[in-house]
Write a protein that holds these residues in place. Structure first.
Motif, PDB file in Angstrom:
ATOM      1  N   LEU B  32      54.750  20.208 -15.018  1.00  0.00           N
ATOM      2  CA  LEU B  32      54.926  20.913 -13.737  1.00  0.00           C
ATOM      3  C   LEU B  32      55.445  22.323 -13.981  1.00  0.00           C
ATOM      4  CD1 LEU B  32      56.456  18.130 -11.473  1.00  0.00           C
ATOM      5  CD2 LEU B  32      54.306  19.298 -11.113  1.00  0.00           C
ATOM      6  N   HIS B  33      56.365  22.429 -14.943  1.00  0.00           N
ATOM      7  CA  HIS B  33      56.943  23.746 -15.255  1.00  0.00           C
ATOM      8  C   HIS B  33      55.852  24.674 -15.798  1.00  0.00           C
ATOM      9  CE1 HIS B  33      59.871  26.674 -16.605  1.00  0.00           C
ATOM     10  NE2 HIS B  33      59.220  26.716 -17.746  1.00  0.00           N
ATOM     11  N   ALA B  34      55.040  24.135 -16.740  1.00  0.00           N
ATOM     12  CA  ALA B  34      53.983  24.949 -17.343  1.00  0.00           C
ATOM     13  C   ALA B  34      52.996  25.391 -16.264  1.00  0.00           C
ATOM     14  CB  ALA B  34      53.268  24.146 -18.417  1.00  0.00           C
ATOM     15  N   SER B  35      52.658  24.449 -15.368  1.00  0.00           N
ATOM     16  CA  SER B  35      51.706  24.789 -14.321  1.00  0.00           C
ATOM     17  C   SER B  35      52.309  25.814 -13.362  1.00  0.00           C
ATOM     18  CB  SER B  35      51.279  23.500 -13.625  1.00  0.00           C
ATOM     19  OG  SER B  35      51.304  23.620 -12.261  1.00  0.00           O
ATOM     20  N   ASN B  36      53.597  25.650 -13.088  1.00  0.00           N
ATOM     21  CA  ASN B  36      54.291  26.592 -12.207  1.00  0.00           C
ATOM     22  C   ASN B  36      54.309  27.991 -12.814  1.00  0.00           C
ATOM     23  OD1 ASN B  36      55.739  27.060  -9.800  1.00  0.00           O
ATOM     24  ND2 ASN B  36      57.617  27.195 -10.974  1.00  0.00           N
ATOM     25  N   GLU B  37      54.587  28.035 -14.123  1.00  0.00           N
ATOM     26  CA  GLU B  37      54.631  29.339 -14.799  1.00  0.00           C
ATOM     27  C   GLU B  37      53.255  29.994 -14.778  1.00  0.00           C
ATOM     28  OE1 GLU B  37      56.205  29.244 -18.736  1.00  0.00           O
ATOM     29  OE2 GLU B  37      58.083  30.080 -17.978  1.00  0.00           O
ATOM     30  N   ALA B  38      52.223  29.161 -15.045  1.00  0.00           N
ATOM     31  CA  ALA B  38      50.854  29.692 -15.055  1.00  0.00           C
ATOM     32  C   ALA B  38      50.498  30.231 -13.673  1.00  0.00           C
ATOM     33  CB  ALA B  38      49.881  28.597 -15.465  1.00  0.00           C
ATOM     34  N   TYR B  43      49.706  34.567  -9.977  1.00  0.00           N
ATOM     35  CA  TYR B  43      50.101  35.229  -8.728  1.00  0.00           C
ATOM     36  C   TYR B  43      50.360  36.713  -8.983  1.00  0.00           C
ATOM     37  CZ  TYR B  43      52.677  35.977  -4.391  1.00  0.00           C
ATOM     38  OH  TYR B  43      53.102  36.440  -3.185  1.00  0.00           O
ATOM     39  N   GLU B  44      51.121  36.963 -10.066  1.00  0.00           N
ATOM     40  CA  GLU B  44      51.424  38.367 -10.389  1.00  0.00           C
ATOM     41  C   GLU B  44      50.156  39.122 -10.750  1.00  0.00           C
ATOM     42  OE1 GLU B  44      54.414  37.984 -13.379  1.00  0.00           O
ATOM     43  OE2 GLU B  44      55.855  37.185 -11.930  1.00  0.00           O
ATOM     44  N   TYR B  47      48.209  39.900  -7.706  1.00  0.00           N
ATOM     45  CA  TYR B  47      48.830  41.012  -7.002  1.00  0.00           C
ATOM     46  C   TYR B  47      48.492  42.342  -7.661  1.00  0.00           C
ATOM     47  CZ  TYR B  47      51.659  40.659  -2.868  1.00  0.00           C
ATOM     48  OH  TYR B  47      52.058  40.604  -1.559  1.00  0.00           O
ATOM     49  N   ARG B  48      48.382  42.277  -9.023  1.00  0.00           N
ATOM     50  CA  ARG B  48      48.081  43.519  -9.730  1.00  0.00           C
ATOM     51  C   ARG B  48      46.614  43.903  -9.599  1.00  0.00           C
ATOM     52  NH1 ARG B  48      51.419  41.863 -13.888  1.00  0.00           N
ATOM     53  NH2 ARG B  48      49.643  41.031 -15.015  1.00  0.00           N
ATOM     54  N   THR B  49      45.722  42.885  -9.653  1.00  0.00           N
ATOM     55  CA  THR B  49      44.299  43.205  -9.822  1.00  0.00           C
ATOM     56  C   THR B  49      43.452  43.185  -8.550  1.00  0.00           C
ATOM     57  OG1 THR B  49      43.912  40.908 -10.385  1.00  0.00           O
ATOM     58  CG2 THR B  49      44.242  42.422 -12.220  1.00  0.00           C
ATOM     59  N   ASP B 282      48.046  33.501  -0.493  1.00  0.00           N
ATOM     60  CA  ASP B 282      48.398  32.295   0.285  1.00  0.00           C
ATOM     61  C   ASP B 282      48.050  31.024  -0.486  1.00  0.00           C
ATOM     62  OD1 ASP B 282      49.418  33.753   2.280  1.00  0.00           O
ATOM     63  OD2 ASP B 282      47.733  33.535   3.665  1.00  0.00           O
ATOM     64  N   ILE B 283      46.851  31.033  -1.092  1.00  0.00           N
ATOM     65  CA  ILE B 283      46.416  29.850  -1.862  1.00  0.00           C
ATOM     66  C   ILE B 283      47.392  29.601  -3.008  1.00  0.00           C
ATOM     67  CG2 ILE B 283      44.606  28.972  -3.412  1.00  0.00           C
ATOM     68  CD1 ILE B 283      42.599  30.520  -1.566  1.00  0.00           C
ATOM     69  N   LEU B 284      47.720  30.681  -3.717  1.00  0.00           N
ATOM     70  CA  LEU B 284      48.624  30.529  -4.871  1.00  0.00           C
ATOM     71  C   LEU B 284      50.025  30.117  -4.432  1.00  0.00           C
ATOM     72  CD1 LEU B 284      47.447  33.495  -7.061  1.00  0.00           C
ATOM     73  CD2 LEU B 284      47.334  31.097  -7.650  1.00  0.00           C
ATOM     74  N   GLN B 285      50.487  30.696  -3.326  1.00  0.00           N
ATOM     75  CA  GLN B 285      51.830  30.351  -2.848  1.00  0.00           C
ATOM     76  C   GLN B 285      51.896  28.878  -2.440  1.00  0.00           C
ATOM     77  OE1 GLN B 285      52.593  33.347   0.066  1.00  0.00           O
ATOM     78  NE2 GLN B 285      53.951  34.489  -1.286  1.00  0.00           N
ATOM     79  N   ASN B 286      50.805  28.404  -1.829  1.00  0.00           N
ATOM     80  CA  ASN B 286      50.744  26.978  -1.470  1.00  0.00           C
ATOM     81  C   ASN B 286      50.829  26.114  -2.701  1.00  0.00           C
ATOM     82  OD1 ASN B 286      50.694  26.944   1.251  1.00  0.00           O
ATOM     83  ND2 ASN B 286      48.476  27.100   1.432  1.00  0.00           N
ATOM     84  N   SER B 287      50.079  26.527  -3.713  1.00  0.00           N
ATOM     85  CA  SER B 287      50.049  25.772  -4.956  1.00  0.00           C
ATOM     86  C   SER B 287      51.440  25.743  -5.593  1.00  0.00           C
ATOM     87  CB  SER B 287      49.030  26.437  -5.879  1.00  0.00           C
ATOM     88  OG  SER B 287      48.938  25.744  -7.049  1.00  0.00           O
TER      89      SER B 287
END
Lengths: 219, 396
Positions: B32-38, B43-44, B47-49, B282-287
């Motif tokens: 879960l941590h690895a997936s959260n970090e990914a 997300y970042e 936001y950049r691209t 929104d999709i990423l934040q939900n995830s």
């Protein structure tokens, strides 16, 4: 080491009612003697024995062990050093070998391993168990053998007051005689105070003094 | 401790079960941590691209290809003038189109319009999705629109625009007064032709048209103006600062209180198209939210499991506990012997499971162990608080 009861009473607080299991009992048990407490089921024998073992404190009165009330004892220490109990169902640790069961109280007292092993051997021989028993598990022993292991554990503990709750309840007559002989020898030869709670008249016959209980009091 | 090891050896199943349980929980926490970090990285990255395009429009937000905006509107974006508030630090890739009607082409009356563009996308009609195709001569491509060369592309089949040397000669006039007319002539090399689009248009780099306006003494007129946000993290900041110059597009195009000048009929709005960014975010934040909920559920499970496993195991061994206490072992010693026994299984399981992700979420794994420990302690406390005499009676 002696043990005295001074007007001891004990109430069980059940869910719906309070039962007076021991009712104003007094007695002085002397060292070097074997006592038998007899009485019907529910007469309060086992409760009295448990109070003497320091499993709980009397509701009224007091129990004096080696000159000190059980209220003032550190009762864990009292059970480690002064009073030990033998039960009808032997109460051995099922996953420890005979040798490990006997040495368990020595481990609690932090006795060095070599010394504990030597003492363990000595007490095992005293209850007529050979070296072959050392590595055996309690489940592979007969009832008489298990009770002898329990007595050996008590001996290893080195307590001078030995309380036995129906120690021969599950044994045949030969084993019963052997176990009571061992307990009486401990009283007479080692100067222990031995108190046996029993239903069996043949056990009571071997004791020096017989006390009878009914409804929580002496008769 | 000696007897605990003996127990493990002779009855390994409960210990192995606890060990496996903690290993599985650790692996889940790590995953879960690895997936959260990914997802956070994703997300970042998003936001950049993901480009956020901003374009100058009419008040309703619909008119964006014939703005007739003055030069200073472009200056706000480029920061070339000394204006009080500029957008140049906030935007990049400025796309601008400006047009001028040619008075004559190769010496004859024309009606031809010269469009100066910074890229092909500046004019809708020139975009491939609208059926326009450009045939470039050798050595040239779309990048020429961003440069300053005197070149152009003309409609396919309009050979009359060619002066015979592969060039177009354009004349421009600007009537300053009844007596004063400014004229300017420029020669543009033809570097390609286009199919589709407006047949009466010639396209050249924006700088060429800018130069023509300058030479004629006219103020530059902007047809279209758009840009990309340089840093999406500064979107809200950008929204606030752009209010100084532009209105937000409204469906009715009504007048809105506008900056320090009060109610205005100033006709420009700035449309910020962040729909793709918002949708992706929104999709990423939900995830990420789901991931966090899963982690919380795992922690709740570990607390409940810690209590249940502890409770069941201790209930199963309450005779052992009573016997230990009868033999004179203190409650504290009994407590620690059971905690050590259980926690050693948990820690071994954590080591096995935590190695999966090189221990990165160490704080989360520690929280799991702590929660399990609390559950176990609660179960132990219940049994150790029980009256020993009552326990013996129950056992009989």
């Amino acid at each position: 080491m002696s043990i005295s009861l001074k007007n001891v009473s004990y109430n069980y607080k059940g869910k719906y009612q309070t039962v007076r299991a021991v009712d104003g009992v007094s007695y002085d048990f002397e060292a070097g003697k074997c006592y038998a407490i007899i009485g019907k089921s529910g007469s309060g024998k086992t409760t009295l024995l448990s109070l003497m073992a320091g499993l709980d404190l009397p509701t009224e009165g007091e129990i004096i062990v080696d000159g000190k009330s059980t209220k003032d004892w550190d009762r864990n220490r009292m059970r480690r050093e002064a009073v030990s109990v033998i039960y009808q169902n032997y109460n051995l640790f099922p996953l420890l070998t005979v040798q490990e069961n006997i040495q368990y109280p020595l481990d609690l007292k932090k006795v060095p391993k070599k010394e504990a092993e030597a003492l363990g051997r000595k007490v095992r021989e005293r209850v007529d168990l050979s070296e072959n028993y050392d590595k055996r598990m309690p489940a592979h022993l007969s009832g008489g053998e298990q009770q002898r292991v329990a007595i050996a554990r008590t001996l290893a503990q080195g307590c001078k007051i030995i309380l036995a709750d129906e120690p021969t309840g599950n044994l045949d007559s030969t084993n019963t005689r052997n176990i009571v002989d061992i307990l009486c020898t401990l009283a007479h030869d080692d100067g222990c105070t031995v108190i046996i709670v029993t239903h069996d008249p043949s056990v009571a016959e071997q004791a020096d003094t017989v006390l009878q209980m009914k409804d929580g009091a002496w008769i | 401790m000696f007897f605990t090891i003996k127990r493990f050896k002779r009855a390994p199943l409960p210990a192995v079960a606890v060990l496996l349980f903690s290993a599985v929980i650790s692996v889940i926490i790590c995953a879960l941590h690895a997936s959260n970090e990914a997802e956070m990285r994703n997300y970042e990255e998003v936001y950049r691209t993901v480009p956020v395009e901003v374009s100058v429009t009419g008040l309703t937000g619909t008119k964006s290809n014939d703005l007739e905006a003055p030069e200073w509107v472009l200056d706000i974006f480029t920061g070339e003038k000394n204006l009080p508030v500029l957008l140049d630090g906030y935007v990049k890739d400025i796309q601008v189109m400006s047009s001028h009607i040619a008075y004559s082409v190769n010496g004859t009356d024309s009606g031809v319009i010269l469009h100066g563009i910074t890229s092909r996308s500046c004019d809708q009609l020139l975009r491939p999705e609208n059926g326009c195709d450009i045939l470039w001569f050798e050595g040239y491509d779309e990048t020429v629109f961003g440069g300053e060369e005197m070149i152009c592309i003309i409609p396919e089949g309009k050979s009359a625009l060619d002066n015979g040397n592969g060039e177009v000669v354009l004349n421009f006039k600007h009537t300053v007064s009844q007596t004063e007319i400014n004229e300017f002539q420029c020669t543009l090399k033809i570097v390609g032709t286009y199919i589709g689009g407006d047949k009466s248009s010639i396209y050249c780099p924006f700088t060429v048209v800018d130069r023509i306006y300058g030479a004629l003494g006219e103020g530059l007129i902007i047809d279209t103006l758009s840009a990309t946000l340089a840093d999406n993290e500064r979107l809200q900041e950008f929204r606030n600062i752009m209010k100084y110059w532009f209105l937000e597009p409204t469906p009715l195009g009504q007048q809105v209180y506008w900056g320090r000048m009060g109610y205005s009929y100033y006709p420009y709005a700035l449309d910020i198209d962040d729909s793709i960014l918002q949708k992706t975010a929104d999709i990423l934040q939900n995830s990420i939210r789901i991931n966090r909920i899963c982690t919380a559920i795992i922690f709740v499970i570990s607390a409940v499991a810690g209590f249940l496993i502890g409770f069941l195991m201790i209930r199963n061994r309450k005779r052992d506990i009573a016997l230990m206490r009868i033999l004179g072992k203190s409650n504290v010693a009994v407590y620690w012997s059971f905690v050590l026994e259980q926690m050693s299984c948990i820690i071994l399981g954590i080591i096995a499971g935590g190695a999966y992700n090189l221990w990165r979420p160490i704080n989360r794994i520690a929280i799991f162990a702590m929660i399990y420990y609390i559950g176990l302690s609660a179960a132990l406390a219940i049994f150790l608080r029980k009256n020993l005499l009552t326990t013996i009676k129950e056992d009989e």
